[in-house]
Design a protein around this motif. Sequence first.
Motif, PDB file in Angstrom:
ATOM      1  N   VAL A  18       0.839  -1.207   0.000  1.00  7.71           N
ATOM      2  CA  VAL A  18       0.000   0.000   0.000  1.00  7.71           C
ATOM      3  C   VAL A  18       0.869   1.250   0.000  1.00  7.71           C
ATOM      4  O   VAL A  18       0.599   2.217  -0.719  1.00  7.71           O
ATOM      5  N   ALA A  19       1.944   1.240   0.804  1.00  2.77           N
ATOM      6  CA  ALA A  19       2.831   2.401   0.877  1.00  2.77           C
ATOM      7  C   ALA A  19       3.505   2.673  -0.461  1.00  2.77           C
ATOM      8  O   ALA A  19       3.649   3.823  -0.877  1.00  2.77           O
ATOM      9  N   SER A  20       3.892   1.620  -1.155  1.00  2.00           N
ATOM     10  CA  SER A  20       4.595   1.805  -2.428  1.00  2.00           C
ATOM     11  C   SER A  20       3.646   2.168  -3.559  1.00  2.00           C
ATOM     12  O   SER A  20       4.013   2.912  -4.479  1.00  2.00           O
ATOM     13  N   GLN A  21       2.395   1.660  -3.499  1.00  2.00           N
ATOM     14  CA  GLN A  21       1.446   1.880  -4.595  1.00  2.00           C
ATOM     15  C   GLN A  21       0.509   3.064  -4.367  1.00  2.00           C
ATOM     16  O   GLN A  21      -0.030   3.626  -5.310  1.00  2.00           O
ATOM     17  N   GLY A  22       0.302   3.423  -3.106  1.00  2.00           N
ATOM     18  CA  GLY A  22      -0.497   4.604  -2.807  1.00  2.00           C
ATOM     19  C   GLY A  22      -1.986   4.385  -2.661  1.00  2.00           C
ATOM     20  O   GLY A  22      -2.726   5.316  -2.339  1.00  2.00           O
ATOM     21  N   ALA A  26      -4.394  -0.443  -6.018  1.00  2.00           N
ATOM     22  CA  ALA A  26      -3.107  -0.701  -6.674  1.00  2.00           C
ATOM     23  C   ALA A  26      -2.307  -1.750  -5.901  1.00  2.00           C
ATOM     24  O   ALA A  26      -1.625  -2.588  -6.499  1.00  2.00           O
ATOM     25  N   ALA A  27      -2.408  -1.726  -4.575  1.00  2.00           N
ATOM     26  CA  ALA A  27      -1.700  -2.714  -3.763  1.00  2.00           C
ATOM     27  C   ALA A  27      -2.247  -4.111  -4.019  1.00  2.00           C
ATOM     28  O   ALA A  27      -1.491  -5.090  -4.102  1.00  2.00           O
ATOM     29  N   ALA A  28      -3.575  -4.223  -4.133  1.00  7.55           N
ATOM     30  CA  ALA A  28      -4.201  -5.527  -4.401  1.00  7.55           C
ATOM     31  C   ALA A  28      -3.713  -6.091  -5.724  1.00  7.55           C
ATOM     32  O   ALA A  28      -3.407  -7.287  -5.832  1.00  7.55           O
ATOM     33  N   ALA A  37      -9.371  -8.207   1.045  1.00 10.48           N
ATOM     34  CA  ALA A  37      -8.286  -8.887   1.758  1.00 10.48           C
ATOM     35  C   ALA A  37      -7.222  -7.892   2.190  1.00 10.48           C
ATOM     36  O   ALA A  37      -6.694  -7.955   3.316  1.00 10.48           O
ATOM     37  N   ILE A  38      -6.902  -6.942   1.309  1.00 13.96           N
ATOM     38  CA  ILE A  38      -5.929  -5.898   1.651  1.00 13.96           C
ATOM     39  C   ILE A  38      -6.449  -5.074   2.827  1.00 13.96           C
ATOM     40  O   ILE A  38      -5.725  -4.808   3.799  1.00 13.96           O
ATOM     41  N   HIS A  39      -7.722  -4.673   2.735  1.00 12.11           N
ATOM     42  CA  HIS A  39      -8.339  -3.876   3.808  1.00 12.11           C
ATOM     43  C   HIS A  39      -8.305  -4.628   5.130  1.00 12.11           C
ATOM     44  O   HIS A  39      -8.015  -4.049   6.196  1.00 12.11           O
ATOM     45  N   ARG A  62      -3.380   9.937  -3.015  1.00 10.94           N
ATOM     46  CA  ARG A  62      -2.485   8.890  -2.539  1.00 10.94           C
ATOM     47  C   ARG A  62      -2.592   8.715  -1.028  1.00 10.94           C
ATOM     48  O   ARG A  62      -2.606   9.689  -0.277  1.00 10.94           O
ATOM     49  N   MET A  63      -2.654   7.467  -0.578  1.00 10.34           N
ATOM     50  CA  MET A  63      -2.636   7.190   0.851  1.00 10.34           C
ATOM     51  C   MET A  63      -1.238   7.428   1.400  1.00 10.34           C
ATOM     52  O   MET A  63      -0.247   7.074   0.768  1.00 10.34           O
ATOM     53  N   GLU A  64      -1.171   8.031   2.561  1.00 10.12           N
ATOM     54  CA  GLU A  64       0.103   8.298   3.206  1.00 10.12           C
ATOM     55  C   GLU A  64       0.178   7.548   4.528  1.00 10.12           C
ATOM     56  O   GLU A  64      -0.842   7.215   5.140  1.00 10.12           O
ATOM     57  N   LEU A  65       1.396   7.308   4.992  1.00 14.97           N
ATOM     58  CA  LEU A  65       1.598   6.611   6.254  1.00 14.97           C
ATOM     59  C   LEU A  65       1.503   7.572   7.433  1.00 14.97           C
ATOM     60  O   LEU A  65       1.932   8.725   7.344  1.00 14.97           O
ATOM     61  N   THR A  66       0.939   7.091   8.543  1.00 16.97           N
ATOM     62  CA  THR A  66       1.051   7.817   9.801  1.00 16.97           C
ATOM     63  C   THR A  66       2.462   7.596  10.355  1.00 16.97           C
ATOM     64  O   THR A  66       3.252   6.819   9.793  1.00 16.97           O
ATOM     65  N   ALA A  67       2.775   8.263  11.449  1.00 20.07           N
ATOM     66  CA  ALA A  67       4.083   8.050  12.089  1.00 20.07           C
ATOM     67  C   ALA A  67       4.226   6.590  12.502  1.00 20.07           C
ATOM     68  O   ALA A  67       5.300   5.985  12.347  1.00 20.07           O
ATOM     69  N   GLU A  68       3.141   5.994  13.008  1.00 19.12           N
ATOM     70  CA  GLU A  68       3.174   4.586  13.405  1.00 19.12           C
ATOM     71  C   GLU A  68       3.316   3.677  12.184  1.00 19.12           C
ATOM     72  O   GLU A  68       4.021   2.664  12.225  1.00 19.12           O
TER      73      GLU A  68
END
Length: 311
Positions: A18-22, A26-28, A37-39, A62-68
């Motif tokens: 998910v982080a690489s595809q956004g 796209a991750a699926a 399944a990804i969710h 694009r999805m972004e990561l939280t600090a965690e």
Amino acid sequence: MPRLDAITLKQLRTLNAVASQGSLTAAAAKIGQTIPAIHSQIKNLERAIGMPVLLRPPVSGRMELTAEGTEMLLAAKRIEGILSMAGDQIRARASGKIGHVTISVVSTSKYFAPNLVRILSLGDAEVRIALRVGNRESVISDLDEGRCDLAIMGRPPRVPMVQSIPLGAHPHGVILPPDHPFAQEDGFDPALLVQETFISREEGSGTRVLMQRFFDRFEEGPVAHIVEMESNETIKQAVRAGLGIALLSLHTVHEELEQGRLALLRGPGLPIVRHWYLVWPAQVERSIAAKRIAESIDALSGTFLPGAVSG
């Protein structure tokens, strides 16, 4: 409290996708899973650490990561690196070797690293050696993510924590076409030098930083005109063609200087001498094979470097 024992490799690999595809879609597609399944994997990971790992855009984007999520992604990359290295070790032992050693090197060292690997392989047939070549940032990532046992680079990084030993001098100089007026002089006028067109690697590269520090010593100020090129090989060819001059590692132009295809600027402060270092992660126990190869490299006392005098 985070339930780290509930985190699975599948969840971490899903987060990486998910982080690489956004996006989940796209991750699926990337890893051959359904979007539900990804969710589900992401939700289970968030339940395990008790915090969201993704910032979901309100409409699209694009999805972004939280600090965690960033911490979990770094952990995922380290785990993948360790597993990859473990696989290399298993395959090496299955073929009768005592182990596998991966050496990550900065791109400038590609002018001597293959020969070094040849020397090491001839001297120790019990160890399988692999070479990874990249820029400084990628070598630091290899050290941080467990993708290499040893690294050869210039100044060791502050992060991650590493141990290092010096291998030998790494001179840098200003290279010129052989017919350049400066090539016939034993010194240079800084006021004229800064008016030259300099061909350089990108902003932030090691040689670019070194060039800027070199010109910071002159009152005349920075270089008037800089043309960026993506590789040392391209820069060498551009200098030979008369498109400008360049500050480069002299290990990258050793043959050209010996053969007279390039000339070297002479004068105070040149060449600029830095050093090569052998580096390894400080908080990871080195394998027997890695220790043997490190000792072998150290024992060579830099004789594998271009221009070095052996014995």
